[in-house]
Each structure stands twice: as structure tokens, then as C-alpha cells.
Motif scaffolding. Structure first.
Motif, short mmCIF file in Angstrom:
data_model
loop_
_atom_site.label_atom_id
_atom_site.label_comp_id
_atom_site.label_asym_id
_atom_site.label_seq_id
_atom_site.Cartn_x
_atom_site.Cartn_y
_atom_site.Cartn_z
N GLY A 1 1.01 -1.08 -0.10
CA GLY A 1 -0.02 0.15 0.10
C GLY A 1 0.69 1.12 0.04
N TRP A 2 2.45 0.78 0.00
CA TRP A 2 2.69 2.46 -0.24
C TRP A 2 3.80 2.03 -1.15
N THR A 3 4.61 3.77 -1.77
CA THR A 3 5.40 3.79 -2.94
C THR A 3 6.38 3.81 -2.03
N ARG A 4 7.54 4.07 -2.97
CA ARG A 4 9.03 4.07 -2.63
C ARG A 4 9.66 5.47 -3.50
N GLY A 5 10.48 6.30 -2.23
CA GLY A 5 10.98 7.49 -2.99
C GLY A 5 12.18 7.53 -2.57
N VAL A 6 12.95 7.55 -3.77
CA VAL A 6 14.46 7.47 -2.98
C VAL A 6 15.64 8.78 -2.91
N VAL B 284 5.62 6.01 1.68
CA VAL B 284 4.72 7.42 1.10
C VAL B 284 3.87 6.57 0.33
N LYS B 285 2.34 7.30 1.25
CA LYS B 285 1.34 7.01 0.78
C LYS B 285 0.38 8.60 0.70
N LEU B 286 -0.65 8.22 -0.24
CA LEU B 286 -1.49 9.44 0.06
C LEU B 286 -2.90 9.18 0.28
N GLU B 287 -3.13 10.25 1.94
CA GLU B 287 -4.69 10.22 2.54
C GLU B 287 -4.49 11.37 2.31
N ASN B 288 -6.19 11.89 1.86
CA ASN B 288 -6.87 12.61 2.09
C ASN B 288 -6.24 13.58 0.59
N GLY B 289 -5.27 13.07 -0.37
CA GLY B 289 -4.97 14.15 -1.05
C GLY B 289 -3.31 14.19 -1.04
N ALA B 290 -2.93 14.36 0.25
CA ALA B 290 -1.66 14.65 1.14
C ALA B 290 -1.12 13.37 1.24
N PRO B 291 0.24 13.84 1.30
CA PRO B 291 1.23 12.42 1.45
C PRO B 291 1.55 12.05 2.87
N ARG B 292 1.92 11.70 3.04
CA ARG B 292 1.47 10.80 4.53
C ARG B 292 3.17 9.82 4.36
N VAL B 293 3.80 9.95 5.22
CA VAL B 293 4.98 9.03 5.28
C VAL B 293 5.51 8.67 6.53
N GLY B 294 5.62 6.81 6.38
CA GLY B 294 5.43 6.04 7.48
C GLY B 294 6.67 5.15 7.76
N ARG B 295 7.62 4.64 6.87
CA ARG B 295 9.21 4.80 7.25
C ARG B 295 9.99 4.65 6.46
N VAL B 296 11.09 5.13 6.66
CA VAL B 296 12.23 6.05 6.14
C VAL B 296 13.61 5.26 6.44
N VAL B 297 13.92 4.50 6.21
CA VAL B 297 15.70 4.10 6.17
C VAL B 297 16.44 4.73 4.92
N PRO C 176 7.26 9.62 11.32
CA PRO C 176 7.16 7.99 10.25
C PRO C 176 8.59 7.85 10.92
N THR C 177 8.58 6.55 10.73
CA THR C 177 9.55 5.40 11.78
C THR C 177 10.97 6.20 10.63
N VAL C 178 12.17 6.03 12.01
CA VAL C 178 12.96 6.60 10.72
C VAL C 178 14.35 4.96 11.70
N GLU C 179 14.90 4.35 9.99
CA GLU C 179 16.13 3.37 10.79
C GLU C 179 17.16 4.07 10.10
N THR C 180 18.16 3.93 10.77
CA THR C 180 19.52 4.58 10.96
C THR C 180 20.58 3.57 10.70
N HIS C 181 21.14 3.63 9.62
CA HIS C 181 22.22 2.80 9.40
C HIS C 181 24.06 3.75 9.27
N ILE C 182 24.80 3.20 9.81
CA ILE C 182 25.18 4.60 9.83
C ILE C 182 27.27 3.08 8.88
N LEU C 183 27.40 3.66 7.92
CA LEU C 183 28.54 3.48 7.31
C LEU C 183 29.93 3.53 7.91
N PRO C 184 30.44 1.94 8.11
CA PRO C 184 31.77 2.13 8.74
C PRO C 184 32.81 3.08 8.15
#
Length: 720
Positions: free
Chosen positions: A580-585, A601-614, A672-680
Motif C-alpha cells: 500500500g506504500w510507494t518508495r522514493g529515494v 509514502v502514500k496519499l491520505e486525503n490527497g496529501a502525502p503520508r510518510v510511514g517508514r524512512v530507511v 515516520p519511523t526512521v531507521e538509521t544505518h551507519i556506514l563504517p
């Protein structure tokens, strides 16, 4: 930037064995102190380390802690090299003194540009290692053993024979050891504290239980409170005023003019505000900015389109012959114009300051982000040397660039008022939310215009770029050669331009009366969006996957770090988006760090809603992984707030927004839920506080582009 300072008194030059306030301070040579500003006692372990008789180590933070968490990272750098017991390490703000605490790059004491950790990395490592060497030598002298046979761990010095002593037990002897001029730093591979989850915030408890001290908490004997009536239009001046009704308000002590308006001084904040409401002020608006934001935006669009022949353009990247783009048309040509609005900083804590002026002696107590600038401005107002301006730096509830103002606007107002009150009586200046929203400084309104011609493989062959914005650096005491870097950073040096054979990139800086200032991630707030959203549109036009399109350009430009974080973010995001969500990079480099984000991201009532951010970040050595993750989360939400809703508009020169009821910000249930990964990385640390902010906007726009094939060329996403 280095202003003349008074000569230090003898007590400025403290020998290594001096005992200061019950604690030893280990330090610089007397020669280093000869141009120090105000009287600051420095002893044996340097200006950055103070060790109490009970062995508690206090790290002196030359930067300001305004919510970004630098206290922990800076303390960890010292504790790592010192091998101190992390549970017994404290942090304090440094006094204002550019000689002792000036940044290595600017020579001034200030916090900004996500530089606290990177600027202090070598400096604090050497300070910690030097202090450790002194304890080791003291132990070697006491036990008559070789220093190579001694180890240090958790503030305990040990010998192979089994002998040991704590920092507390060795303190007096260590203070007598000459400070080493050359120290050996640890191999990062041997770090036991840096890079671990043990590096947690040192200010969390105080900020949780209310004992942390902010400017609004300051209560001093006989202190007055002041507010200022500012002009409704920028650039207007006081023509006349009638204070008769204001002075009738119970608690109002005085009403007088200062350079920026009319000050109302009272026994408390309520009385000051009521007095201001009772004021009658006539404003001289001959030189005021009277245009609305639509007219300013139209002017910028016309300039970007080449319709204003009086415009002065300044090139910041030119390669090859771009004249063919003038008449280029067809399916291999892309054109777009992007418009970004003014934005407010909207800090949690509005501007405030406490000042007292007694003759040529000035004291400021507040969340100073630029101590050297604040000293210089206060000294100019009072007519004294900067060394006579004492600043006690407190915590600040956010800044995002707002408190680092060249003119120290609100602090300077406070000094003007305190000077008028005189006799050393303290005055607390309070700006309300409405004051800052309508009379403060803003992220500039900006327009980008692009025209790109693609080659036969669908990649940029020629790129024309025009940026139209106001200059933040105009009038700066730190002028730079060439174009205003705060306007072009993120476009200049972009790997996409490096991969393009022909480039014609220019900047125009029209004069507008709206005051502007850096906003968290500064130029990247608009350049990242333009570059990243354009790349997705070019990939769509070329019929290519946007991730693979980027990879090809990064390889062509030699942008290995961009490629690495992109690959890491894509890997951690997984093979497909949540149902149900679309990705952008999006990927962007700012303040020395490279950040990639995959947003769902998905649209809710015509506005973007951001869920998960990696999120993936390359920021060099990760001093505090937990704090890096926190900054990615906070930066993402702050950026998303601006991209989603942020917009300051003007009607006939007057700001329309006044508080959070009219200036919409992201709410907690929208985060949104933000997941963070650190490049060594083994590289020195680079910025973290700001690089997470600019990437989320284009990542969302690219998700919307993938969803409905519609580009976003005017922000915010949700308009009032």
C-alpha cells in the motif's frame, strides 16, 4: 574575527600545579594565554579538562548544547583518550573566550555547520591523551617504574606489578608533571568507548527532571523583564511614540526607544506585555519592504527565466559550451522551475537573553550560539573591549541557525536595554513566539530554473542551472571569496554536475527587505530537493530505474561515498515497499557527510503520508551511534515538517503567520519511523546535526513521482 583583547591578569597564567576552586585544571602555556580575553583560569590539564579532587572529570564544551546532544560526543572523545571512568565524566559549557575556545577553522567561538564534533576531534583527543600521559608519568615517578609498564582503565592507573592508584590519588602528582607537547593518540581500532552504545547523553537526566538551566529559568536579584515593540514591516523605523498609557500599567518601570523599536521594561513578563499592548507607535515606513511574498516570488521567477535584464549573475560552475541549450527542444530536453517559500525556524524556545551593564562591564546569561559574535556586538553597543563582555552560556531549546545571527539581534536588544537601565541591574528580554515569527529571520525564498539535454543513453550531456535567492552572507563579518556558498552548496560540487560534460550554473542575489538567515542544513534545504527530484525525472524521461540511474552517474563522477550509502539504504530497505506504500529515494552530501534515504509514502486525503524512512549515513567515525540515530530522526522530522507544511507568507510586507496555529508543523502522530544505518568509516567525524534534514523532501517527492508521474515544483507539499 579576532578582536583586540585586554591583557590578562597574572591569574590568567596559572602554572600546571595550580589548584583552582578545589579542582585541578590542566592546560596551555603562559604564552598561549597572553591574548586570552576575560580572566579565565587555566591550569595543568588544559582549558578543556578539569579534574576534581574526588577524581570526577569535567569536560569543558566550547560549543553550545541546544538539543543536538554534542555534550555526550565531546565528552566521549576526551574520556576515550584519557581512559576515564565514563560514569564519572561531566560536561560544562565553556566561558566565552575566542583565544582558548575559538574554532580551529574560523578563529571564533561559535557552534554551527554541524561542526562541534568534527572541529573538536583532534583537539579533544590530544587534550585527553595529554592528561592521561601526565597521570602515567606521575605513577611511574611514584613507583619508580617505566611508563611502558603502566596501563589506564576507568580512571585507574595500574602497573604490571599489581600496584594501582586512582586519578584522585594521583591528582596532585599529575598536576606537577609538565604538560606534554607531543602525545600519542590511540589507534581507533582500540577504542572501547567511542562507537559504542555506552555514549549516551549527559544532559538527559537534567532535561527530564527540570534541573537543566535555560534562559527563562534565570532569576536574579532585582531583575527586570523587557519586551520590544517591533515594526510590522521590515525596515521601518520609529517615527514617534506615546508611552503614557503603557506607563499606567501596573508593574511597568520604563518605556524607551532602542534601535529596533520600543522597549517596555517591567517587573514581570505579563506587565511588560500589557505595557506593550498599551503603546501607541507611529512608524516611518519610507524604507520598509512593502511587497508581498507572491510579488517577490514572481520577481525571482522572472529573473530565473531571464526576463530581468538588470540582473547580475555570478557563475559557480561552468564547463564546455552551453549555448546550444538556448534553442534546444525535443524529447531529449528537460526543463523545470522550482519554487521554495520563506521558512521560520520555529524553535521550541523563543529568543531570550539576560544582560547587565555596569559602566564598561557587561554580563550576558543565555543560550549563546555564537559567543564571539555576541561579545563583539555587545562591546560595540557599550563601547568597551570584547574581553569585558562575560558570557555564561546556557542550554537552548533549539536553534536550527536562528541564534547564530551576525547582528545578535535579540541579544543586542537586551544589551541596549540593560545599558539604558544601567547600574548593573539585570534585565531579561523575552521574545514571544509571535515576535520571532513576525520580526525574526527566515530561510530565504528561492527559485531554481533548469534546462538539461540528455545524451543518447539518457544521461545529462548539458546542464543549465539558475539559482535566484537572497544572500545570507551579505554583511557577514566572515566574508568569503566568490559566490555565496550558502546559496549554492549542494548544487556546486554535485556528482550529477561532475558527471555532465557541459555545465552552465549561475547565481543571482536580488535585494529584498526580508531578513534571512541559515536554516537547518542551509542551502541544502533547496538544492538537495532540486538535484534529487530532477534526477528522478531524468530517469523517468530516459525510461530507467532511478536507483540504477544514480549508480551510473555516481560511478561516472567517482562519487564512491554516494554509491556506498545508496547501496546500504536500498539493502536495508528490503526488496519491496510495505503493501500500500510507494518508495522514493534521495541521496545528498552536506557538512561533509553523505546521507541516503528510502521513504515509503502514500496519499491520505490527497496529501502525502510518510510511514517508514530507511536512512544510511557516512559521517566518518561514529563517536556516538545512538546520538547519530537521534539526529537522523530529528533532522528527518524537522525537514519533513518544512517540506510538508512550512511556509511564511507576506501580505503588503507584513508576515501573515504568528504562531503554530497559522504556521503548521509536523505533529507527533505524523512522524515516520526512521531507521538509521551507519556506514563504517575510519575517516575523521563529519557533520550529523544537519545532513538528515534536506534528504527527506526529495525522497517524498520522488515517491509521489513514482506514484502518479507528477513532479513537485512548488513547496510545501500541503499548502494552506
Amino acid at each position: 574575527m579576532n578582536a583586540p583583547f585586554k591583557q590578562p591578569s597574572r591569574r590568567d597564567v596559572v602554572v600546571a600545579s595550580a589548584l583552582v576552586g578545589g579542582a585541578l585544571v590542566v592546560g596551555c602555556s603562559p604564552a598561549d594565554l597572553m591574548s586570552a580575553g576575560s580572566d579565565i583560569e587555566v591550569g595543568a590539564f588544559g582549558p578543556f579538562i578539569r579534574i576534581a579532587q574526588d577524581g570526577v572529570v569535567t569536560v569543558i564544551n566550547k560549543h553550545q548544547e541546544m538539543g543536538q546532544g554534542n555534550h555526550a560526543g565531546l565528552a566521549a572523545i576526551v574520556a576515550e583518550e584519557l581512559d576515564a571512568d565514563w560514569t564519572r565524566v561531566l560536561v560544562e559549557h565553556a566561558p566565552a573566550n575566542a583565544k582558548l575556545y575559538g574554532n580551529a577553522t574560523a578563529g571564533a567561538q561559535l557552534t554551527g555547520g554541524s561542526s562541534a564534533i568534527s572541529n573538536s576531534w583532534d583537539q579533544l583527543r590530544k587534550a585527553g591523551a595529554g592528561a592521561r600521559a601526565m597521570f602515567v608519568q606521575a605513577a611511574a615517578n611514584r613507583w619508580n617504574v617505566a611508563v611502558g609498564e603502566i596501563t589506564v582503565k576507568d580512571s585507574v592507573v595500574s602497573h604490571t606489578s599489581g600496584k594501582s592508584a586512582t586519578f584522585s590519588e594521583l591528582l596532585a602528582d599529575a598536576a606537577k608533571v609538565p604538560a606534554p607537547t607531543d602525545v600519542r593518540l590511540k589507534d581507533p581500532k582500540t577504542f572501547t568507548l567511542i562507537g559504542t552504545d555506552r555514549v549516551r547523553r549527559k544532559d538527559a537526566q537534567a532535561k527530564s527532571d527540570g534541573t537543566a538551566r535555560y534562559t527563562q529559568d534565570v532569576r536574579l536579584p532585582d531583575m527586570l523583564t523587557a519586551v520590544v515593540a517591533h515594526a510590522p514591516r521590515f525596515g521601518a523605523k520609529v517615527k514617534s511614540f506615546d508611552a503614557a498609557e503603557a506607563k499606567k500599567v501596573a508593574g511597568v518601570v520604563d518605556v524607551f526607544e532602542i534601535p529596533t523599536g520600543i522597549a517596555v521594561v517591567a517587573q514581570n513578563t505579563y506587565a511588560a506585555r500589557m505595557g506593550r499592548e498599551a503603546l501607541s507607535v507611529e512608524w516611518d515606513e519610507d524604507k520598509a519592504e512593502k511587497r508581498g511574498s507572491p510579488a517577490i516570488a514572481q520577481l525571482f521567477n522572472d529573473i530565473a527565466a531571464g526576463k530581468n535584464t538588470e540582473t547580475k549573475w555570478e557563475a559557480f560552475d561552468q564547463r564546455g559550451d552551453a549555448t546550444g541549450l538556448d534553442t534546444a527542444t525535443g524529447k531529449d530536453v528537460f526543463e523545470a522551475t522550482y519554487e521554495f517559500p520563506y521558512l521560520a525556524h520555529a524553535t521550541m524556545e523563543p529568543m531570550n537573553c539576560v544582560a547587565s551593564v555596569d559602566g564598561n562591564k557587561v554580563k550576558l546569561v543565555f543560550g549563546s550560539q555564537g559567543q564571539t559574535l555576541d561579545q563583539l556586538n555587545a562591546a560595540k553597543i557599550v563601547g568597551c573591549l570584547p574581553g569585558s563582555v562575560e558570557i555564561e552560556t546556557l542550554f537552548a531549546g533549539g536553534s536550527f541557525g536562528r541564534r547564530a545571527n551576525f547582528q545578535s539581534d535579540y541579544a543586542s536588544e537586551c544589551v541596549h536595554i540593560a545599558k539604558k537601565v544601567g547600574k548593573g541591574r539585570p534585565v531579561k528580554l523575552v521574545w514571544t513566539r509571535e515576535d520571532d515569527m513576525q520580526a525574526g529571520y527566515f530561510r530565504p525564498l528561492t527559485v531554481h530554473a533548469l534546462k538539461v539535454r540528455l545524451d543518447k543513453d539518457g544521461y545529462p550531456a548539458a546542464w543549465r542551472h539558475r539559482i535566484v535567492t537572497q544572500s545570507i552572507m551579505k554583511g557577514s563579518p566572515m566574508p568569503s571569496k566568490g559566490p555565496d556558498q550558502t546559496a549554492i552548496e549542494g548544487t556546486a560540487g554535485s556528482p550529477y554536475l561532475k558527471a555532465t560534460p557541459v555545465v552552465d550554473a549561475q547565481l543571482a542575489l536580488p535585494e529584498v527587505g526580508v531578513p534571512v538567515l541559515w536554516w537547518r542544513s542551509v542551502g541544502a534545504t533547496h538544492t538537495a530537493f532540486v538535484m534529487e527530484h530532477t534526477i528522478d525525472q531524468l530517469a523517468l524521461k530516459a525510461g530507467q530505474d532511478p536507483i540504477e540511474y544514480r549508480r551510473a552517474l555516481y560511478k561516472k563522477a567517482g562519487a564512491d561515498r554516494h554509491l556506498a550509502v545508496l547501496d546500504l539504504a536500498v539493502e536495508k530497505a528490503g526488496p519491496s515497499a510495505t503493501a500500500g506504500w510507494t518508495r522514493g529515494v534521495a541521496v545528498h552530501e552536506s557538512f561533509g557527510s553523505v546521507v541516503a534515504q528510502v521513504a515509503e509514502v502514500k496519499l491520505e486525503n490527497g496529501a502525502p503520508r510518510v510511514g517508514r524512512v530507511v536512512t544510511a549515513i557516512d559521517c566518518g567515525v561514529a563517536v556516538s551511534p545512538d546520538q547519530i540515530a537521534a539526529q537522523m530522526e530529528g533532522g528527518t522530522c524537522y525537514g519533513l515538517s518544512g517540506f510538508m507544511f512550512g511556509e511564511v507568507t507576506l501580505t503588503d510586507g507584513k508576515v501573515d503567520q504568528s504562531n503554530f496555529d497559522t504556521y503548521r508543523v509536523l505533529r507527533i502522530n505524523e512522524a515516520p519511523t526512521v531507521e538509521t544505518h551507519i556506514l563504517p568509516s575510519g575517516n575523521p567525524p563529519s557533520g550529523v546535526g544537519e545532513p538528515g534534514t534536506p534528504v527527506i523532501g526529495p525522497a517524498v517527492a520522488n515517491a509521489l513521482l513514482a506514484l502518479n508521474k507528477t513532479a513537485t515544483t512548488r513547496l510545501p507539499f500541503v499548502r494552506a
